[in-house]
Design an enzyme around this catalytic site. Structure first.
Site, short mmCIF file in Angstrom:
data_model
loop_
_atom_site.label_atom_id
_atom_site.label_comp_id
_atom_site.label_asym_id
_atom_site.label_seq_id
_atom_site.Cartn_x
_atom_site.Cartn_y
_atom_site.Cartn_z
N HIS A 244 0.84 -1.20 0.00
CA HIS A 244 0.00 0.00 0.00
C HIS A 244 0.87 1.25 0.00
CE1 HIS A 244 1.21 -0.32 4.18
NE2 HIS A 244 0.96 0.97 4.28
N HIS A 300 4.73 0.12 -0.02
CA HIS A 300 5.47 -0.59 1.02
C HIS A 300 4.54 -1.61 1.67
CE1 HIS A 300 3.59 2.90 2.97
NE2 HIS A 300 3.58 2.21 4.09
N ARG A 310 6.32 -9.05 16.18
CA ARG A 310 6.92 -7.78 15.75
C ARG A 310 5.95 -6.66 16.11
NH1 ARG A 310 6.58 -4.66 10.92
NH2 ARG A 310 8.31 -3.20 10.81
#
Ligand SMILES: C=C1C[C@]23C[C@H]1CC[C@H]2[C@]1(C)CCC[C@@](C)(C(=O)O)[C@H]1[C@@H]3C(=O)O
Ligand code: AKG
Ligand code: FE2
Length: 377
Positions: A244, A300, A310
């Site tokens: 996106h 990205h 994460r």
């Protein structure tokens, strides 16, 4: 060459891309903490082959600006111009934001995400709204679900005394979250202040008055997003966040120590190595429109892994909702054509929350929507 959020004139636009927005079916609820106990991940999380993560990708050599250096006003605009006319990403180091505030904000994410699902659902994102808790976007998308859960909240800096973020935490999650809310209130205030410093440099980079963009965002209705990516038993089949371009204006991202952010530059995915002492900054679609396409909002995504969770914190700088987004005359007078219609962030945000899943074509599709729906500004 980076894949930008392209602009084709409405006439050239053949069709709106098919979107996988959930129709009014009974939403599936995925509990991330149970998901990774199953040997196979549900099909809804498996992405098409052409979008699955690649193995062994190069590391992007990300330009950086050092806000502590004496010549940052000279050097930084040049670095920003070079980065933002290409892929829109750069690092900010010696930014002046307290290290303990950053580590507290990173650490306190677990206070929320480690809760049982029922506790998190007290903050459940309501359909069409940008704030709240979203677990793999259940009830929002039907395919290509991201392997993540997120908590998003609004930060408005218009009334300096207001503690909207702190109030959001205690009002939504209870008094036991008041201290957590205070940390994120302080963090958002630090992000807003850093954004305005960066906006001065943006103005210098684009050859307009250094106070122009600072003034444009002096009052902002920004979005703070906490991303939690649980470990995944088959990370090669899914994505943490799909490809996106950010629809917002500027993103200030803090990654924890776990790799995962990737940018599509020079026709390949390239990773951005985590650096806890640096913020990753990228241009969003709204700033690309403000610069009349000179600065690029870039594709990205985030990948996940088998071993560890994460976490990333993304501050999305957004103008006041009713402010008209149009390039300054200093930029327009040097260019022959307007690339995008006038719009407000309120319109664009509603488009991404109710009509369109942000991807590489968001700004192009939104521009088409504005023009064909003749939305009066
Ligand atoms: C304005 C926004 C919409 C999203 C959050 C902010 C900026 C990035 C957008 C997003 C992360 C782009 C990928 C798809 C999305 C649905 C997501 O994965 O979270 C987007 C966010 C959103 O629409 O909630
Ligand atoms: O988690 C990351 O590193 C990126 C997340 C992102 O791009 C977003 O939330 O818009
Ligand atoms: Fe993003």
């Amino acid at each position: 060459m980076a894949i930008l959020c392209t602009t084709t004139s409405p006439a050239e636009k053949e069709h709106e891309p098919k979107q996988d927005l959930e129709k009014d079916q009974t939403p599936l609820i995925f509990n991330p903490s149970l998901l990774n106990l199953q040997s196979q991940i549900p099909n809804q999380f498996i992405w098409p082959d052409e979008e699955k993560p690649s193995i062994d990708i190069p590391e992007l050599n990300v330009p950086f600006i050092d806000l502590s250096s004496q010549d940052s006003t000279l050097e930084a605009p040049r670095v920003i111009a070079e980065a933002c006319t290409k892929h829109g990403f750069f690092l900010v180091v010696n930014h002046g934001v307290s290290e303990s505030l950053i580590s507290d904000a990173q650490r306190l994410m677990e206070r929320f995400f480690d809760m049982p699902l029922a506790g998190k659902q007290k903050a459940q994102r309501k359909p069409g709204e940008s704030c709240g808790y979203a677990s793999s976007f259940t009830g929002r998308f039907s395919t290509k679900l991201p392997w993540k859960e997120t908590l998003s909240f609004q930060f408005s800096n218009e009334n300096s005394g207001s503690r909207t973020v702190q109030d959001y935490f205690s009002d939504t999650l209870g008094q036991e979250f008041e201290q957590v809310g205070k940390v994120y209130q302080d963090y958002c205030e630090a992000m807003s202040s850093l954004s305005l410093k960066i906006m001065e440099l943006m103005g210098l980079s684009l050859g307009v008055n250094r106070d122009y963009f600072r003034g444009f965002f002096q009052e902002n209705d920004s979005i703070m997003r906490l991303n939690h990516y649980p470990p995944c038993q088959t990370p090669e089949l899914t994505l943490g966040t799909g490809p996106h371009c950010d629809p917002s204006s500027l993103t200030i991202l803090h990654q924890d120590h776990v790799n995962g952010l990737q940018v599509f530059v020079d026709n390949q995915w390239q990773s951005i190595r985590p650096n806890p002492k640096a913020f990753v900054v990228n241009i969003g679609d709204t700033f690309m429109a403000l610069s009349n396409g000179i600065f690029k909002s870039c594709l990205h995504r985030a990948v996940v892994n088998r071993e560890s969770a994460r976490k990333s914190m993304a501050f999305f700088l957004c103008p006041k909702k009713d402010k008209v987004v149009k390039p300054p005359s200093d930029i327009l007078e040097k260019m022959t054509t307007r690339k995008y219609p006038d719009f407000t962030w309120s319109m664009f945000l509603e488009f991404t929350q109710k009509h369109y899943r942000a991807d590489v074509n968001t700004l192009d599709s939104f521009s088409n929507w504005v023009i064909t729906n003749k939305n009066p500004i």
